[in-house]
Design an enzyme around this catalytic site. Structure first.
Site, PDB file in Angstrom:
ATOM      1  CG  HIS A   1      -1.988   1.084   1.079  1.00 42.92           C
ATOM      2  ND1 HIS A   1      -3.076   0.969   0.232  1.00 42.92           N
ATOM      3  CD2 HIS A   1      -2.077   2.315   1.628  1.00 42.92           C
ATOM      4  CE1 HIS A   1      -3.791   2.075   0.295  1.00 42.92           C
ATOM      5  NE2 HIS A   1      -3.217   2.893   1.135  1.00 42.92           N
TER       6      HIS A   1
ATOM      7  CD  GLU B   1      -9.654  -8.362  -6.286  1.00 43.26           C
ATOM      8  OE1 GLU B   1      -8.653  -7.652  -6.111  1.00 43.26           O
ATOM      9  OE2 GLU B   1     -10.778  -8.076  -5.849  1.00 43.26           O
TER      10      GLU B   1
ATOM     11  CG  ASP C   1      -5.246  -8.577  -4.229  1.00 39.02           C
ATOM     12  OD1 ASP C   1      -4.162  -8.616  -3.612  1.00 39.02           O
ATOM     13  OD2 ASP C   1      -6.255  -8.026  -3.762  1.00 39.02           O
TER      14      ASP C   1
ATOM     15  CB  CYS D   1      -8.598  -0.993 -11.875  1.00 42.45           C
ATOM     16  SG  CYS D   1      -9.047  -2.428 -10.882  1.00 42.45           S
TER      17      CYS D   1
END
Length: 594
Positions: free
Chosen positions: A202, A449, A473, A520
Site C-alpha cells: 500500500h 483478482e 492481487d 485497474c
C-alpha cells in the site's frame, strides 16, 4: 559519513531532503502536523503530560515502604531526572516549534535521537539507561493518549504546510499503515523510504498516486538513517543515499530538474484524446480514494473514474462506520466532480493491508495469526455484514441520480457470491423505491483478482455488465506471493507466463461476450505494459491520475493491430519480458519505443 541503502524502486524520480523518522513504538503514536496557531497549545499538552508522569513517579517514590530496596527508589529518581532532562523536554518542544509535529510525534522523534546516542556510549551501564528513557517516554505517551481519549486524528485535520524556503522532508519508517498514508498524502513529504514492503504494497501504491519517489524493502533504513540527515531517494534505481557529497548532490539536483521538464512536457497531452495510430480509441480512467481526488482526475484528462476505493471512507474513524448519508454525500461529490463521466465505485475492500479498527477481537486475532490477504475481506466481509453492505449499496444507488455510476464487487471467487449480491441489490432497490428515493440503473461488475474467477469467467459473465482486472492481487494469488513481504518481493512477477495468460484470456472472453473490460491494477499505469495490454485487446485502462500522461504518450505512439499480431508468440514464450522487448518493438508504429 555518506553511505547507501538499497531497496525496491516503487515510484520513479528523485527526491532530495531531510529525513523524518517515524519510529516504531510499543505505544501507538499519532503522526500529524499542527497549525501554527496551535503550537503553544501543543507544547502545553506535552508539559501537562510530563507533569502528570512526574506526579505519578513522585507519589510512587514517596509511598515506598521503609523496607523497600534502595535501588527501587534510586530507579525512580533516575526516571524523574530523565523526565526533566532538557535533552528530552526541551528538544521535544523544539520539534513542535520547528516542524509543527504533534506532541506524540515530537516526543517519539526525540526518543529516536537520544536512543541512538545511548547505543553509541562505550560505558555499558550508560547504554542500559536507554531502557529507562524508553519507559519514561512511554509513560508520557500514555498520559497524552489519556488526555485525548485515544481519539484518532481526523484526516481532514491534517495541516497542509507551506515549506517554501525550508528543506523538503522525506519520510523514513519501518512501515507505514494505510491509515497513516492517507494522512501523509495531504501532507508535505517529497518521498518515502520503508524497511518493508514490495512493489504493490500500500505504501508503494500511495507513493505512486502522489507521484513522488519511493523506495521500500530496504530492511535497515529506519535504523541507519538519523533524524534530519540529508537523504537522496533514487526512485529509478531503488537507492537511498545518506549524507551525499556535494558532487553527488548536484548530479541528482540536475536529474530532478530534467524530470520536472519531462512532466511539464507530458502535461501538454492532457486534452489530447488517447487514440492509437490505427484509430483505436482508448479510455484512460482514474483510480481515486476520496471524493477530493476526482478534481485531480479531471485535471489529468481522465475520461472517468475506473476505481473509487470506497474503503478509505471507513478508515481513521475510531471504529465508527460512516453513515448512509455520509457515504451518499461522498459518492455524489465524486460523481458531480467528474462532470458526467462514469464513476466506478468498488464496494468496501476491508482486510489484508487495510484492516478496519472496528473489527471484533476474534477477527483481529485471526488477522494476526492467519494470512489476512486470504481471510474475511472484501465481498466476503460485506456479505458477512449485510446491514453495513445494504447501507453502502443504498448510498451508491442514491448517488446514481446525479450521474453515471457503476458498481464493482471485489474478490469474487464463487458464482454464489454474485447471486447473493444480486438478491441484495433487488432488496436495496425496493427499499429506495418504498422510501421515494430517486436512483437510476447501475451497471454491475466484478473484479478478476483471484485465479478461480479468471478460470470460471464464462460462468460469471452472464451475470455481470463488465469486469475489471485487479492485477495486484491476481499476481499475488497466482504466484502465491505476499506482495507486502520484501523477503519474497523478487518473486512478484507481472511478466510471469501464467499471469499474462490469465489476463489475456479474461480480456478476450469479456470482449467476445460483448462485456466491457478494464484493468485497474498497477500494470495499467505502468507504461512498460501499455503495448502488451493493447495487444491483448484492452481499451480501458484505470490508473492514478499522475500516471495518465505517460501512458497516453505510449498509446498515441502505438499501432494496436500490429501489436496484436505479436501476442500469440509472446504468450507462448518462456521469457515473456524479453520476447516482448523484441516483438512489440518490431510491431509498433513508425515511432520507436521510448
Amino acid at each position: 559519513m555518506s553511505f547507501q541503502v538499497f531497496g525496491i524502486p516503487v515510484s520513479r524520480g528523485v527526491a532530495i531532503g531531510r529525513a523524518v523518522l517515524v519510529a516504531s513504538s510499543r505505544v501507538d503514536v499519532a503522526h500529524y502536523f499542527i497549525a501554527p496557531d496551535q503550537v503553544e497549545a501543543e507544547i502545553q499538552r506535552a508539559v501537562r503530560a510530563r507533569d502528570e508522569v512526574a506526579h505519578e513517579l513522585t507519589a510512587l517514590r514517596d509511598d515506598l515502604p521503609e523496607d523497600a530496596p534502595h535501588e527501587l527508589a534510586a530507579l525512580l529518581d533516575v526516571h524523574l531526572m530523565l523526565l526533566h532532562d532538557e535533552a528530552l523536554t526541551g528538544a521535544t518542544k523544539q520539534w513542535i516549534v520547528d516542524r509543527h509535529y504533534n506532541a506524540e510525534w515530537a516526543l517519539s522523534a526525540q526518543l529516536e535521537v537520544l536512543a541512538r546516542q545511548f547505543d553509541e556510549m562505550e560505558d555499558e551501564y550508560l547504554r542500559e539507561r536507554k531502557a529507562d528513557l524508553e519507559q519514561v517516554v512511554e509513560r508520557i505517551l500514555g498520559a497524552l493518549a489519556r488526555e485525548q481519549g485515544k481519539a484518532p486524528v481526523d484526516a481532514s485535520s491534517v495541516v497542509q504546510r507551506d515549506f517554501a524556503g525550508e528543506d523538503p522532508l522525506l519520510l523514513v519508517a519501518a512501515d507505514i499503515a494505510p491509515a497513516d498514508m492517507m494522512q501523509f498524502k495531504r501532507s508535505v513529504f517529497h518521498g518515502f523510504i520503508t524497511d518493508i514492503g514490495g512493489k504493490t504494497s500500500h505504501t508503494a501504491i500511495v507513493a505512486r498516486s502522489m507521484d513522488i519517489p519511493a523506495v521500500v524493502g530496504t530492511r535497515e533504513a529506519s535504523r541507519l538513517i538519523r533524524q534530519d540527515d540529508w537523504v537522496i531517494i533514487d526512485g529509478d534505481l531503488g537507492a537511498v543515499i545518506v549524507n551525499p557529497s556535494p558532487i553527488v548532490l548536484e548530479e541528482y539536483r540536475f536529474r530532478q530538474r530534467q524530470s520536472e521538464l519531462e512532466r511539464a512536457r507530458l502535461a501538454r497531452l492532457r486534452h489530447t484524446p488517447a487514440v492509437t495510430l490505427d484509430g483505436e480509441r482508448v479510455e484512460l480512467q482514474a483510480n481515486i480514494e476520496l471524493p477530493a481526488d476526482a478534481a485531480a482526475a479531471v485535471d489529468a484528462g481522465a475520461t472517468g473514474v475506473g476505481l473509487f476505493r470506497s474503503e478509505f471512507l471507513f478508515m481513521n474513524r475510531n471504529g465508527e462506520l460512516p453513515s448512509e448519508d455520509e457515504q451518499f454525500e461522498a459518492y455524489r461529490a465524486a460523481v458531480e466532480a467528474m462532470k458526467g463521466m462514469p464513476v466506478t465505485i468498488r464496494t468496501v475492500d476491508i482486510g489484508a493491508d487495510k484492516p478496519l479498527d472496528r473489527m471484533s477481537a476474534s477477527e483481529l486475532r485471526h488477522e494476526h495469526v492467519l494470512n489476512p490477504a486470504m481471510g474475511l475481506r472484501a465481498i466476503r466481509w460485506s456479505l458477512a455484514e449485510p446491514s453495513m453492505f445494504r447501507q453502502q449499496l443504498r448510498a451508491i444507488y442514491r448517488a446514481s441520480a446525479y450521474g453515471k455510476l457503476r458498481l464493482l464487487i471485489p474478490m469474487v471467487a464463487h458464482l454464489s457470491e454474485i447471486r447473493q449480491v444480486s438478491e441484495t441489490l433487488k432488496r436495496v432497490q425496493q427499499q429506495l423505491t418504498d422510501a421515494g428515493q430517486a436512483f437510476t440503473p447501475v451497471e454491475l461488475g466484478v473484479m478478476i483478482e483471484i485465479p478461480a474467477a479468471a478460470v470460471m469467467l464464462p460462468l460469471l459473465l452472464p451475470h455481470v455488465d463488465f469486469i475489471s482486472i485487479g492485477t495486484n492481487d491476481l499476481i499475488q494469488y497466482t504466484l502465491a506471493i505476499d506482495r507486502a513481504d520484501e523477503a519474497v518481493a523478487h518473486l512478484y512477477d507481472p511478466w510471469h507466463p501464467a499471469v499474462l495468460q490469465l489476463i489475456a484470456s479474461s480480456i478476450g472472453q469479456a470482449r467476445a461476450a460483448g462485456k466491457s473490460v478494464s484493468v485497474c491494477g498497477e500494470m495499467a499505469g505502468d507504461p512498460a505494459f501499455t503495448d502488451l495490454l493493447l495487444a491483448m485487446g484492452l481499451r480501458n485502462f484505470s490508473m492514478h491520475p499522475s500516471q495518465i500522461p505517460s501512458v497516453k504518450q505510449r498509446v498515441l505512439r502505438a499501432d494496436a493491430s500490429r501489436l496484436a499480431e505479436a501476442l500469440p508468440q509472446l504468450l507462448e514464450s518462456p521469457d515473456p519480458q524479453r520476447t516482448a522487448a523484441l516483438l512489440l518493438t518490431s510491431k509498433r508504429g513508425n515511432t520507436p519505443m521510448q
